[in-house]
Design an enzyme around this catalytic site. Structure first.
Site, PDB file in Angstrom:
ATOM      1  N   PHE A 192       0.831  -1.172   0.030  1.00  0.00           N
ATOM      2  CA  PHE A 192      -0.015   0.024  -0.033  1.00  0.00           C
ATOM      3  C   PHE A 192       0.804   1.302   0.100  1.00  0.00           C
ATOM      4  CE2 PHE A 192      -2.725   3.463   1.586  1.00  0.00           C
ATOM      5  CZ  PHE A 192      -3.814   3.081   0.882  1.00  0.00           C
ATOM      6  N   ASP A 236       9.372   2.710   1.464  1.00  0.00           N
ATOM      7  CA  ASP A 236       8.211   3.432   1.785  1.00  0.00           C
ATOM      8  C   ASP A 236       8.273   3.202   3.460  1.00  0.00           C
ATOM      9  OD1 ASP A 236       5.520   4.330   2.621  1.00  0.00           O
ATOM     10  OD2 ASP A 236       4.565   3.607   1.004  1.00  0.00           O
ATOM     11  N   LYS A 247       2.824  10.096   8.052  1.00  0.00           N
ATOM     12  CA  LYS A 247       2.326   9.714   9.375  1.00  0.00           C
ATOM     13  C   LYS A 247       2.820   9.985  10.690  1.00  0.00           C
ATOM     14  CE  LYS A 247      -0.051   5.485   7.508  1.00  0.00           C
ATOM     15  NZ  LYS A 247      -1.468   5.522   7.721  1.00  0.00           N
TER      16      LYS A 247
END
Ligand SMILES: Cc1ncc(COP(=O)(O)O)c(C=O)c1O
Length: 402
Positions: free
Chosen positions: A139, A224, A253
């Site tokens: 993702f 990532d 995040k």
């Protein structure tokens, strides 16, 4: 201000219905606790999906944001702002990278690494033709470039994809090495732990193997760390444990602790790829976001949150393993790194169906993949708050049906 009923009625009338939030309305928090508008307490074991690394209403973060709001919010990238320069210095130092380009979210950070890789290939070879290797179950976000690298078809359904991305099985180094040598490989993009896909840690040696493959094939290694970064897995960035250095890293995040900020970090070698005019974002690295991230980095250092994530992650792992032993018909296993962990339910159970039952008991968790209950709590969570979550699952498991 309003009651739950009134606010939910307004939400259903005025919010676009692309999300399906739980039927209560949160108002405030402290550490790993949240309170709704009726005063009900919840233990937050998801941290806004691995975002609120230093917990809710951390006094230092709250004070610094308030102070900065009274000084300077935003000037755009036509001008330097002091806080952003200092953030770039501190973040590149902590991450062992050289350069930082700032944005607002994980998807944007991944768009930046995607564009960096394509542009680097184009500068070297005069064409953007070639392949970006990504992995099944990955993702990387919802914008078209990030979505195209995302390896779960349901997220891409009905949107098409940017061409040139191939997906291979996660962890299968042999499949990567078997890519035909007449294909130009632009880059490989990988999560050290696949978060949304179901909390799958990369197998031992996978990242190092990808690094060697990229070196051989002249490809960039893009990591990532949007979900794994900022101490969550027990080291500042998860790739630090793998003994490698990527060419570029995507962060978001936890970086802002709840204030939106993302970043692409690169090595010096790729510093000249995205030249002025080739990429940017109005808000990227604005003063308020930069203060948020600088303060998060300071708190992570002062409160030794990486070590805490490792220690509490081991304790949570033991608690979840106890559950797996106690409920072998319901639970298959637990896995993860540090404070990013998943309890994997047996085939036939649906993790998101468990969440409302936990919410009734005041526990907030999220699902990852179809069968995984994911823990991604604030890194300041206490052992007893983690135990509250595990005990709630223990109470709910016998009530589940396939
Ligand atoms: C690994 C990873 N990359 C990218 C993203 C996208 O981040 P954002 O939602 O901030 O765009 C996520 C979000 O869950 C993620 O887990």
């Amino acid at each position: 201000m309003g009651s739950t009923t009134d606010l939910l009625a307004l939400a259903h009338k005025h919010l676009y219905g692309n999300y399906k939030p739980a039927p209560f309305v949160l108002r405030s928090g402290k550490g790993a606790e949240l309170f709704d508008v009726d005063g009900k307490r919840y233990v937050d074991l998801c941290a806004g999906v691995a975002v609120c690394a230093v917990g809710h209403a951390h006094p230092k973060l709250a004070a610094r944001l308030a102070e900065q709001a009274g000084k300077l919010l935003h000037v755009s990238n036509y001008f330097f702002n002091e806080e952003n320069i200092l953030l770039a210095q501190e973040l590149t130092y902590a991450s062992c990278m050289d350069r930082g380009l700032f944005c607002n979210s994980g998807a944007e950070a991944n768009e930046a690494i995607f564009k960096l890789a394509r542009r680097a290939a184009w500068m070297k070879r005069g064409t953007t033709e070639g392949v970006i290797v990504a992995f099944h179950n990955a993702f990387h976000g919802r914008t078209m470039g990030a979505l195209s690298m995302t390896g779960t078809p349901k997220y891409r359904e009905g949107f098409g994809a940017v061409e040139g991305v191939v997906h291979l099985p996660f962890g299968d180094l042999a499949a990567v090495q078997a890519l035909p040598t007449d294909k130009h490989i632009i880059a490989v993009v990988v999560e050290p732990v696949q978060g949304e896909g179901g909390v799958y840690p990369a197998p031992e040696g996978f990242l190092a193997g990808l690094r060697a493959f990229c070196n051989e094939r002249g490809a960039l290694l893009l990591v990532d760390e949007v979900q794994t970064g900022i101490a969550r897995t027990g080291s500042f960035l998860a790739f630090h444990e793998a003994g490698i250095r990527p060419d570029a890293v995507a962060l978001a995040k936890g970086l802002g602790g709840g204030f939106p900020i993302g970043a692409m970090l690169t090595t010096e070698e790729y510093a000249g790829v995205l030249t002025p005019g080739t990429h940017g974002s109005t808000y990227g690295g604005n003063a308020l976001a930069s203060v948020a991230a600088r303060t998060v980095l300071e708190i992570v250092r002062e409160e030794k949150l990486a070590a805490r994530a490792k220690d509490l992650g081991a304790k949570l792992s033991a608690m979840l393993n106890d559950l797996v032993q106690a409920f072998p018909d319901h639970c298959e296993l637990e896995r993860g790194r540090g404070l990013l962990r998943g309890l994997v339910l047996r085939e036939g159970f649906v993790a998101r169906d468990v969440l409302p039952k936990l919410q009734e008991k005041g526990i907030l968790l999220t699902a990852a993949g179809d069968r995984v209950i994911r823990f991604s709590p604030p890194l300041v969570v206490t052992e007893s708050e983690l135990a509250e979550g595990v005990e709630a699952i223990r109470a709910v498991l016998p009530t589940l049906t396939k």
